[in-house]
Write a protein that holds these residues in place. Structure first.
Motif, PDB file in Angstrom:
ATOM      1  N   LEU A  62       0.709  -1.102  -0.215  1.00  0.00           N
ATOM      2  CA  LEU A  62      -0.125  -0.038  -0.094  1.00  0.00           C
ATOM      3  C   LEU A  62       0.759   1.289   0.006  1.00  0.00           C
ATOM      4  O   LEU A  62       0.504   2.107  -0.811  1.00  0.00           O
ATOM      5  N   TYR A  63       1.853   1.282   0.784  1.00  0.00           N
ATOM      6  CA  TYR A  63       2.819   2.304   0.680  1.00  0.00           C
ATOM      7  C   TYR A  63       3.450   2.470  -0.566  1.00  0.00           C
ATOM      8  O   TYR A  63       3.479   3.664  -0.881  1.00  0.00           O
ATOM      9  N   VAL A  64       4.115   1.470  -1.190  1.00  0.00           N
ATOM     10  CA  VAL A  64       4.633   1.498  -2.453  1.00  0.00           C
ATOM     11  C   VAL A  64       3.726   2.314  -3.348  1.00  0.00           C
ATOM     12  O   VAL A  64       3.983   2.823  -4.373  1.00  0.00           O
ATOM     13  N   MET A  65       2.396   1.730  -3.419  1.00  0.00           N
ATOM     14  CA  MET A  65       1.483   2.193  -4.296  1.00  0.00           C
ATOM     15  C   MET A  65       1.259   3.601  -4.153  1.00  0.00           C
ATOM     16  O   MET A  65       0.960   4.384  -5.312  1.00  0.00           O
ATOM     17  N   LEU A  66       0.983   4.279  -2.820  1.00  0.00           N
ATOM     18  CA  LEU A  66       0.646   5.615  -2.900  1.00  0.00           C
ATOM     19  C   LEU A  66       1.875   6.284  -3.151  1.00  0.00           C
ATOM     20  O   LEU A  66       1.838   7.592  -3.716  1.00  0.00           O
ATOM     21  N   LEU A  67       3.116   5.916  -3.056  1.00  0.00           N
ATOM     22  CA  LEU A  67       4.477   6.537  -3.612  1.00  0.00           C
ATOM     23  C   LEU A  67       4.508   6.613  -4.879  1.00  0.00           C
ATOM     24  O   LEU A  67       4.781   7.767  -5.526  1.00  0.00           O
ATOM     25  N   ARG A  68       4.106   5.416  -5.634  1.00  0.00           N
ATOM     26  CA  ARG A  68       3.973   5.758  -7.240  1.00  0.00           C
ATOM     27  C   ARG A  68       2.969   6.533  -7.624  1.00  0.00           C
ATOM     28  O   ARG A  68       3.174   7.374  -8.806  1.00  0.00           O
ATOM     29  N   PHE A  69       1.918   6.657  -7.123  1.00  0.00           N
ATOM     30  CA  PHE A  69       0.896   7.384  -7.449  1.00  0.00           C
ATOM     31  C   PHE A  69       1.223   9.049  -6.977  1.00  0.00           C
ATOM     32  O   PHE A  69       1.410   9.687  -8.009  1.00  0.00           O
ATOM     33  N   SER A  70       1.891   9.228  -5.827  1.00  0.00           N
ATOM     34  CA  SER A  70       2.224  10.497  -5.787  1.00  0.00           C
ATOM     35  C   SER A  70       3.493  10.945  -6.771  1.00  0.00           C
ATOM     36  O   SER A  70       3.491  12.152  -7.281  1.00  0.00           O
ATOM     37  N   SER A  71       4.425  10.086  -7.259  1.00  0.00           N
ATOM     38  CA  SER A  71       5.465  10.442  -8.109  1.00  0.00           C
ATOM     39  C   SER A  71       4.812  10.649  -9.537  1.00  0.00           C
ATOM     40  O   SER A  71       5.312  11.473 -10.395  1.00  0.00           O
ATOM     41  N   LEU A  72       3.755   9.878 -10.140  1.00  0.00           N
ATOM     42  CA  LEU A  72       3.220   9.979 -11.286  1.00  0.00           C
ATOM     43  C   LEU A  72       2.337  11.344 -11.347  1.00  0.00           C
ATOM     44  O   LEU A  72       2.562  12.016 -12.468  1.00  0.00           O
ATOM     45  N   VAL A  73       1.719  11.730 -10.159  1.00  0.00           N
ATOM     46  CA  VAL A  73       1.022  12.894 -10.175  1.00  0.00           C
ATOM     47  C   VAL A  73       1.860  14.367 -10.191  1.00  0.00           C
ATOM     48  O   VAL A  73       1.599  15.024 -10.920  1.00  0.00           O
ATOM     49  N   THR A  74       3.136  14.136  -9.485  1.00  0.00           N
ATOM     50  CA  THR A  74       3.659  15.443  -9.212  1.00  0.00           C
ATOM     51  C   THR A  74       5.189  15.391 -10.214  1.00  0.00           C
ATOM     52  O   THR A  74       5.434  16.627 -10.525  1.00  0.00           O
ATOM     53  N   GLU A  75       5.408  14.235 -10.915  1.00  0.00           N
ATOM     54  CA  GLU A  75       6.656  14.367 -11.546  1.00  0.00           C
ATOM     55  C   GLU A  75       6.576  13.771 -13.011  1.00  0.00           C
ATOM     56  O   GLU A  75       7.414  14.279 -13.965  1.00  0.00           O
ATOM     57  N   THR A  76       5.463  13.012 -13.453  1.00  0.00           N
ATOM     58  CA  THR A  76       5.429  12.596 -14.737  1.00  0.00           C
ATOM     59  C   THR A  76       4.148  13.217 -15.408  1.00  0.00           C
ATOM     60  O   THR A  76       4.359  13.871 -16.446  1.00  0.00           O
ATOM     61  N   ILE A  77       3.052  13.261 -14.938  1.00  0.00           N
ATOM     62  CA  ILE A  77       1.726  13.768 -15.755  1.00  0.00           C
ATOM     63  C   ILE A  77       2.259  15.392 -15.945  1.00  0.00           C
ATOM     64  O   ILE A  77       1.853  15.665 -17.129  1.00  0.00           O
ATOM     65  N   PRO A  78       2.339  16.150 -14.985  1.00  0.00           N
ATOM     66  CA  PRO A  78       2.738  17.498 -15.316  1.00  0.00           C
ATOM     67  C   PRO A  78       3.527  17.752 -16.563  1.00  0.00           C
ATOM     68  O   PRO A  78       3.582  18.948 -17.093  1.00  0.00           O
ATOM     69  N   CYS A  79       4.797  16.808 -16.612  1.00  0.00           N
ATOM     70  CA  CYS A  79       5.458  17.001 -17.871  1.00  0.00           C
ATOM     71  C   CYS A  79       5.035  16.692 -19.157  1.00  0.00           C
ATOM     72  O   CYS A  79       5.788  16.838 -20.193  1.00  0.00           O
ATOM     73  N   HIS A  80       3.881  16.225 -19.267  1.00  0.00           N
ATOM     74  CA  HIS A  80       3.228  15.719 -20.563  1.00  0.00           C
ATOM     75  C   HIS A  80       2.958  17.147 -21.307  1.00  0.00           C
ATOM     76  O   HIS A  80       2.463  18.203 -20.603  1.00  0.00           O
ATOM     77  N   ARG A  81       3.225  16.996 -22.717  1.00  0.00           N
ATOM     78  CA  ARG A  81       2.924  18.285 -23.213  1.00  0.00           C
ATOM     79  C   ARG A  81       1.419  18.862 -23.500  1.00  0.00           C
ATOM     80  O   ARG A  81       1.248  19.918 -23.591  1.00  0.00           O
ATOM     81  N   ASP A  82       0.593  17.799 -23.207  1.00  0.00           N
ATOM     82  CA  ASP A  82      -0.932  18.219 -23.148  1.00  0.00           C
ATOM     83  C   ASP A  82      -1.359  18.479 -21.898  1.00  0.00           C
ATOM     84  O   ASP A  82      -2.779  18.930 -21.783  1.00  0.00           O
ATOM     85  N   TYR A  83      -0.566  18.557 -20.674  1.00  0.00           N
ATOM     86  CA  TYR A  83      -1.092  18.669 -19.376  1.00  0.00           C
ATOM     87  C   TYR A  83      -1.602  19.984 -19.401  1.00  0.00           C
ATOM     88  O   TYR A  83      -2.643  20.438 -18.563  1.00  0.00           O
ATOM     89  N   LYS A  84      -0.986  21.448 -19.784  1.00  0.00           N
ATOM     90  CA  LYS A  84      -1.374  22.649 -19.534  1.00  0.00           C
ATOM     91  C   LYS A  84      -2.852  22.902 -20.104  1.00  0.00           C
ATOM     92  O   LYS A  84      -3.415  23.672 -19.568  1.00  0.00           O
ATOM     93  N   THR A  85      -3.096  22.154 -21.467  1.00  0.00           N
ATOM     94  CA  THR A  85      -4.323  22.439 -22.079  1.00  0.00           C
ATOM     95  C   THR A  85      -5.444  21.607 -21.683  1.00  0.00           C
ATOM     96  O   THR A  85      -6.579  21.620 -22.096  1.00  0.00           O
ATOM     97  N   SER A  86      -5.167  20.606 -20.637  1.00  0.00           N
ATOM     98  CA  SER A  86      -6.219  19.621 -20.075  1.00  0.00           C
ATOM     99  C   SER A  86      -7.081  20.390 -19.314  1.00  0.00           C
ATOM    100  O   SER A  86      -7.020  21.571 -18.839  1.00  0.00           O
TER     101      SER A  86
END
Length: 511
Positions: A62-86
């Motif tokens: 559970l701890y690992v999954m929550l860490l992966r989710f926080s990393s995906l939301v804070t470090e991966t998704i905002p770097c996508h080129r379509d995030y600003k226009t989403s």
């Protein structure tokens, strides 16, 4: 980003334990070729796995999954080129889920640290036990686990055993040796009569003369005839008996000698001349009137689908895979086991047979559930698709996602045919599976090659180096790839997929 860094650094002191949290929560690099909605689905599936681990009280996963989710939301998704226009609503929804995840991470941190320390102690104990197998297990357990021992008959077993001492205090080794010598001298020595009764040589020992038992008598014959006795061969005797003739020498011999000869040569009760004792081995079929009870064996356990590159035994022992007890260590850094129904591939080939006869490829999506750190493929989805002799492309993927969401299924991979080729993964196949493996690292790719005489099917997964190569590959269609820099192949056969004969599955044909 700072929140995730603090969570990871909190486990730097626990890196010497059995689990490397930082290794299981590495940052996922964004790939702009994949749509932003696909990354949203990845975040959704991570939270779905976290819910299952929470229900199973598996706080480490559970701890690992929550860490992966926080990393995906804070470090991966905002770097996508379509995030600003989403849409702003998607961003706010992710932000609320992120705050909830970070709050739960802080609450779980003490319990996870304690669990990691406990697993580290267990691993150290098992390693010491393997190095010293002759050491007393009870002594090892009393030293390593004084607080876990059970309490039998109402007595506490957590207390240390007190040394045995006399009422006058502790006695040194010399005093103990003196007491033993004094006790041994006080014991009376056996008499000669006692020794003679228990001696195997009799009452007189070596000095006496052996006397035979008086209650047995040996009788010897009064006269012995040492004349050589000629015993005919078995074949000659059988021929004589068959022809009904006897030799004339037998008629000239005394009646008593002839009877002795007959007792040696002639068979008794018309049995073969040379016969083993009935108590030895009989080659005749014995008829038994007893009815045989049919015992139905249980279904066989799941077996590895591919045993070519088995996990090394030392690695299995280190991860606790060979320990069947409840306290067995779990290798959290490795992919979870994936169970595949035994009949799924045959069912898929029957569905794909019309296309296979036309030399057209057919593909299907594998989906299933998660329970006790094991994935189970329970659904075979046949989507709408466009097929050629060497490729297959799914259409209307939203319909596939809708089926998975309604039945709470995880995407566990895909399966497709090679009707005219051998069993391998083409460049198009590895690019297709790259998207599946980003969604779920345990996803598999099954290739069915009915015309390959050496291998009819293969179960594959991209390596870490292969994932890096495909992420940086801008090419489309059929092309070649450079090998990964770490020396690994781009893909390899899976060693953690189990063929399960008791696992049922549904076929969902969307065509």
């Amino acid at each position: 980003m700072a929140a995730r860094s603090s969570s990871s650094s909190s486990y730097s002191s626990s890196s010497q334990g059995t689990i490397n949290i930082s290794a299981t929560t590495e940052k996922v690099l964004v790939d702009n070729r994949i749509t932003l909605s696909y990354y949203y689905r990845i975040a959704h599936n991570i939270l779905k796995k976290a819910d299952i681990f929470r229900e199973e009280n598996n706080i480490i996963d559970l701890y690992v999954m929550l860490l992966r989710f926080s990393s995906l939301v804070t470090e991966t998704i905002p770097c996508h080129r379509d995030y600003k226009t989403s849409p702003q609503g998607n961003k706010l929804s992710l932000k609320r889920k992120l705050i909830t995840a970070l709050t739960e991470l802080e609450e779980l941190k003490p319990a996870v640290q304690e669990k990691l320390q406990e697993l580290h102690i267990k691993q150290t104990y098992q390693l010491n036990k393997q190095k010293n197998p002759r050491q007393d297990d009870s002594l090892d357990s009393s030293v390593a686990w004084p607080a876990i021992k059970q309490n039998f008959n109402g007595y506490s077993t957590n207390k240390r055993q007190q040394p045995v001492t006399s009422k006058l205090g502790y006695q040194g080794p010399k005093a103990v040796e003196e007491n033993l010598r004094r006790i041994s001298l006080s014991i009376p020595r056996p008499t000669e009569e006692t020794l003679s009764k228990h001696s195997i040589l009799g009452p007189n020992g070596l000095r006496g003369q052996w006397q035979p038992p008086s209650n047995y008598k040996v009788q010897y014959p009064s006269s012995v005839d040492f004349t050589p006795l000629q015993i005919p061969r078995v074949s000659d005797t059988q021929q004589c008996i068959k022809d009904g003739t006897t030799e004339r020498d037998d008629e000239s011999r005394p009646e008593q000698e002839r009877s002795n000869l007959e007792s040696v040569v002639q068979p008794k009760n018309n049995k073969p001349l040379i016969q083993e004792s009935d108590s030895l081995i009989s080659f005749e079929d014995e008829e038994s009137s007893l009815e045989t009870n049919i015992i139905r064996q249980p279904s066989p356990p799941p077996v590895l689908a591919d045993v070519q590159d088995l996990i090394p035994s030392d690695a299995r022992t280190e991860c606790g895979m060979d320990d069947a007890s409840n306290d067995a260590l779990v290798c959290y850094e490795d992919p979870l086991q994936l169970h595949l129904p035994t009949k799924l591939m045959d069912s898929f080939m029957k569905i794909a047979k019309p296309n296979t006869n036309k030399n057209l490829e057919t593909c299907g999506v594998l989906a299933g559930s998660l329970k006790n750190r094991k994935y189970y493929i329970t659904a075979l989805i046949i989507p709408k698709q466009e097929s050629t002799p060497d490729s297959c492309q799914t259409t209307n993927e939203e319909e596939i996602f809708e089926v998975q969401d309604k039945q709470c299924l995880f995407p566990l991979g895909w399966i497709h045919t090679h009707p005219t080729q051998s069993c391998f993964m083409s460049s198009i196949d590895v690019h297709t599976h790259y998207c599946y493996q980003i969604m779920l690292p345990e996803s598999i790719a099954i290739v069915m090659a009915p015309r390959d005489n050496s291998r009819k099917h293969g179960i594959f997964r991209l390596t870490s180096g292969g994932m890096t190569v495909i992420r940086h590959c801008p090419k489309r269609g059929f092309h070649s790839h450079d090998p990964p820099s770490n020396g690994d192949p781009i893909y390899r056969h899976c060693t953690d997929v189990y063929m399960n004969s008791t696992l049922n599955f549904d076929v969902i044909d969307l065509r």
